[in-house]
Design a protein around this motif. Sequence first.
Motif, PDB file in Angstrom:
ATOM      1  N   UNK A 164       4.341 -22.908  -1.660  1.00 35.70           N
ATOM      2  CA  UNK A 164       4.379 -22.585  -3.122  1.00 35.70           C
ATOM      3  C   UNK A 164       3.405 -21.535  -3.420  1.00 35.70           C
ATOM      4  N   UNK A 165       3.808 -20.649  -4.404  1.00 32.34           N
ATOM      5  CA  UNK A 165       2.810 -19.932  -5.285  1.00 32.34           C
ATOM      6  C   UNK A 165       2.820 -20.093  -6.602  1.00 32.34           C
ATOM      7  N   UNK A 166       2.011 -20.528  -7.314  1.00 36.22           N
ATOM      8  CA  UNK A 166       2.324 -20.994  -8.793  1.00 36.22           C
ATOM      9  C   UNK A 166       1.194 -20.546  -9.608  1.00 36.22           C
ATOM     10  N   UNK A 167       1.309 -20.179 -11.131  1.00 30.96           N
ATOM     11  CA  UNK A 167       0.399 -20.293 -12.025  1.00 30.96           C
ATOM     12  C   UNK A 167      -0.602 -18.847 -11.467  1.00 30.96           C
ATOM     13  N   UNK A 168       0.045 -17.899 -11.169  1.00 36.00           N
ATOM     14  CA  UNK A 168      -1.012 -16.645 -10.702  1.00 36.00           C
ATOM     15  C   UNK A 168      -0.663 -15.593 -11.636  1.00 36.00           C
ATOM     16  N   UNK A 169      -1.680 -14.573 -11.653  1.00 43.16           N
ATOM     17  CA  UNK A 169      -1.503 -13.501 -12.638  1.00 43.16           C
ATOM     18  C   UNK A 169      -2.131 -12.375 -12.302  1.00 43.16           C
ATOM     19  N   UNK A 170      -1.698 -11.236 -12.408  1.00 42.43           N
ATOM     20  CA  UNK A 170      -2.026  -9.939 -12.553  1.00 42.43           C
ATOM     21  C   UNK A 170      -2.333  -9.497 -13.945  1.00 42.43           C
ATOM     22  N   UNK A 171      -3.698  -9.262 -14.599  1.00 43.01           N
ATOM     23  CA  UNK A 171      -3.978  -9.011 -15.936  1.00 43.01           C
ATOM     24  C   UNK A 171      -4.856  -7.860 -16.369  1.00 43.01           C
ATOM     25  N   UNK A 172      -4.213  -6.970 -17.160  1.00 42.00           N
ATOM     26  CA  UNK A 172      -5.370  -6.034 -17.733  1.00 42.00           C
ATOM     27  C   UNK A 172      -5.587  -6.370 -19.008  1.00 42.00           C
ATOM     28  N   UNK A 173      -6.723  -5.875 -19.492  1.00 40.92           N
ATOM     29  CA  UNK A 173      -7.091  -6.078 -21.015  1.00 40.92           C
ATOM     30  C   UNK A 173      -7.654  -5.069 -21.586  1.00 40.92           C
ATOM     31  N   UNK A 174      -7.729  -3.843 -21.196  1.00 39.97           N
ATOM     32  CA  UNK A 174      -8.420  -2.557 -21.768  1.00 39.97           C
ATOM     33  C   UNK A 174      -7.226  -1.360 -21.404  1.00 39.97           C
ATOM     34  N   UNK A 175      -7.410  -0.397 -22.465  1.00 45.19           N
ATOM     35  CA  UNK A 175      -6.675   0.675 -22.357  1.00 45.19           C
ATOM     36  C   UNK A 175      -5.236   0.827 -21.971  1.00 45.19           C
ATOM     37  N   UNK A 176      -4.927   1.815 -21.012  1.00 43.77           N
ATOM     38  CA  UNK A 176      -3.870   1.726 -20.514  1.00 43.77           C
ATOM     39  C   UNK A 176      -3.618   1.373 -19.122  1.00 43.77           C
ATOM     40  N   UNK A 177      -4.565   0.306 -18.686  1.00 45.73           N
ATOM     41  CA  UNK A 177      -4.430  -0.321 -17.288  1.00 45.73           C
ATOM     42  C   UNK A 177      -3.073  -0.920 -16.924  1.00 45.73           C
ATOM     43  N   UNK A 178      -2.840  -0.595 -15.851  1.00 51.73           N
ATOM     44  CA  UNK A 178      -1.480  -1.101 -15.384  1.00 51.73           C
ATOM     45  C   UNK A 178      -1.406  -2.327 -14.689  1.00 51.73           C
ATOM     46  N   UNK A 179      -0.574  -3.327 -14.622  1.00 53.16           N
ATOM     47  CA  UNK A 179      -0.399  -4.260 -13.950  1.00 53.16           C
ATOM     48  C   UNK A 179       0.849  -4.792 -13.090  1.00 53.16           C
ATOM     49  N   UNK A 180       0.708  -4.759 -11.957  1.00 55.29           N
ATOM     50  CA  UNK A 180       1.787  -5.009 -11.061  1.00 55.29           C
ATOM     51  C   UNK A 180       1.725  -6.302 -10.200  1.00 55.29           C
ATOM     52  N   UNK A 181       3.202  -7.060 -10.221  1.00 56.07           N
ATOM     53  CA  UNK A 181       2.978  -8.185  -9.056  1.00 56.07           C
ATOM     54  C   UNK A 181       2.205  -9.513  -9.580  1.00 56.07           C
ATOM     55  N   UNK A 182       2.805 -10.161 -10.545  1.00 58.31           N
ATOM     56  CA  UNK A 182       2.092 -11.544 -10.958  1.00 58.31           C
ATOM     57  C   UNK A 182       1.799 -12.308  -9.685  1.00 58.31           C
ATOM     58  N   UNK A 183       2.552 -12.576  -8.958  1.00 55.92           N
ATOM     59  CA  UNK A 183       2.133 -13.178  -7.707  1.00 55.92           C
ATOM     60  C   UNK A 183       1.973 -12.295  -6.369  1.00 55.92           C
ATOM     61  N   UNK A 184       2.964 -11.502  -6.047  1.00 55.16           N
ATOM     62  CA  UNK A 184       2.887 -10.709  -4.848  1.00 55.16           C
ATOM     63  C   UNK A 184       3.067  -9.190  -5.311  1.00 55.16           C
ATOM     64  N   UNK A 185       1.938  -8.329  -4.540  1.00 57.25           N
ATOM     65  CA  UNK A 185       1.997  -7.006  -4.761  1.00 57.25           C
ATOM     66  C   UNK A 185       2.077  -6.260  -3.327  1.00 57.25           C
ATOM     67  N   UNK A 186       3.169  -5.669  -2.679  1.00 54.71           N
ATOM     68  CA  UNK A 186       3.350  -5.123  -1.590  1.00 54.71           C
ATOM     69  C   UNK A 186       3.573  -3.634  -1.632  1.00 54.71           C
ATOM     70  N   UNK A 187       2.686  -2.804  -0.605  1.00 56.59           N
ATOM     71  CA  UNK A 187       2.732  -1.474  -0.767  1.00 56.59           C
ATOM     72  C   UNK A 187       2.686  -0.975   0.470  1.00 56.59           C
ATOM     73  N   UNK A 188       3.570  -0.053   1.016  1.00 51.77           N
ATOM     74  CA  UNK A 188       3.796   0.494   2.137  1.00 51.77           C
ATOM     75  C   UNK A 188       4.359  -0.116   3.249  1.00 51.77           C
ATOM     76  N   UNK A 189       5.497  -0.436   3.594  1.00 52.95           N
ATOM     77  CA  UNK A 189       6.084  -0.987   4.713  1.00 52.95           C
ATOM     78  C   UNK A 189       5.573  -2.473   5.024  1.00 52.95           C
ATOM     79  N   UNK A 190       5.325  -3.321   3.930  1.00 51.09           N
ATOM     80  CA  UNK A 190       5.031  -4.627   3.850  1.00 51.09           C
ATOM     81  C   UNK A 190       6.243  -5.432   3.925  1.00 51.09           C
ATOM     82  N   UNK A 191       6.091  -6.625   4.108  1.00 49.82           N
ATOM     83  CA  UNK A 191       7.192  -7.743   4.067  1.00 49.82           C
ATOM     84  C   UNK A 191       6.544  -9.027   3.438  1.00 49.82           C
TER      85      UNK A 191
END
Length: 361
Positions: free
Chosen positions: A226-253
């Motif tokens: 299991x994966x639980x209670x995890x977060x991707x969080x930004x708190x300033x300006x126009x910063x971007x937040x992607x994938x609270x649990x999993x972030x996959x980029x370029x041919x990942x699985x």
Amino acid sequence: RRLRSKRQLTTSVANIAAILATPTHSAILAATTSAPTFTAHTTHATLTSHTATLNPTCGTSLTTPAAGSSIAAGPTSPAASTARAWLGVCGHKDALRSKVSTATPSQTTVLFLPPGTVYRLNSTQLLLANVSLELRSSGTGAELDGEHRSRIFQLTGASSLTLVNMRLINGGAVAEGGGLLLSDSSNILLINSTVSNCTATSADGLAHGGAVSLFNSSSVSLVSSSVSSCSATTSSGDDDSFGGAFYLHKSCSASLVSSFVSSCTATSSGGLAFGGAFFLLDECSASLVSSSVSSCTVTSSGRDAGGGAFDLYKSSSASLVSSSVSNCTATSSGWYAGGGAFELYQSSSVTLVSSSVSSCT
């Protein structure tokens, strides 16, 4: 809306099916329900008595077990011709770090961590570079604690990590992978294990993967985990937040079997926020079998928010078989909010077989 790319990595393509089909992982999957036995290897039993002593001297080398014996509820040990090193590690972060550093590309190093032991990482992640490592415990399992001062593991150079009966908690990292960061065709397999309370916070305009970030043909697999209670969080300006649990980029699985993801969040104070549980970009894939995603959220206070459970971009895909998505939300007080469960862009796809989506907004 547009995605803003902050970094680029390059590597070759890995295949998660091939990883799970290897003899090592097949043996693990077949034997995770075995009862631990130490009868033939009394050294292992002796090590379990050190569970919480914080004794830096008890990371003793162990005799490689004979073929067919069972250790720490792990797999049946391989034939003697297989290059594997079996080591025991007691409850001290320096002992663990020292033994992890002995891993090499030429063999799989297997470390047994006594149940009930907590290893606090003291602000420094465990780094694997072009090595193969297995950490296993039994009973109540062992715990790796990042104390919100470091992520737990970083894998590079096609490294391989297997965790059996392990708990990863309180990972904390800037920008990428609050708990785990994988690149260069690396892979991780979790069996009867958990990742919880991990956080990626913003730097250089982004926060990706509260639990796990994967780049360039890397893979993550969960079996009865299991994966639980995890977060991707930004708190300033126009910063971007992607994938609270999993972030996959370029041919990942990512592959989940009899596992769940719950109560994970992607939150931006003024930028984009996508993928409360999963964010997939550039031909990545997620496969769930008999698994669930629940109570995950994505929130932006300034711009777009999408994909309370899954956000998929650029020919990425998600497949759910006998699985469920429930109580997930996408909320924005800025421009746009959409896809309480799924948001898809640029030739991405979702396939549901005997699966359900409910109470997502």
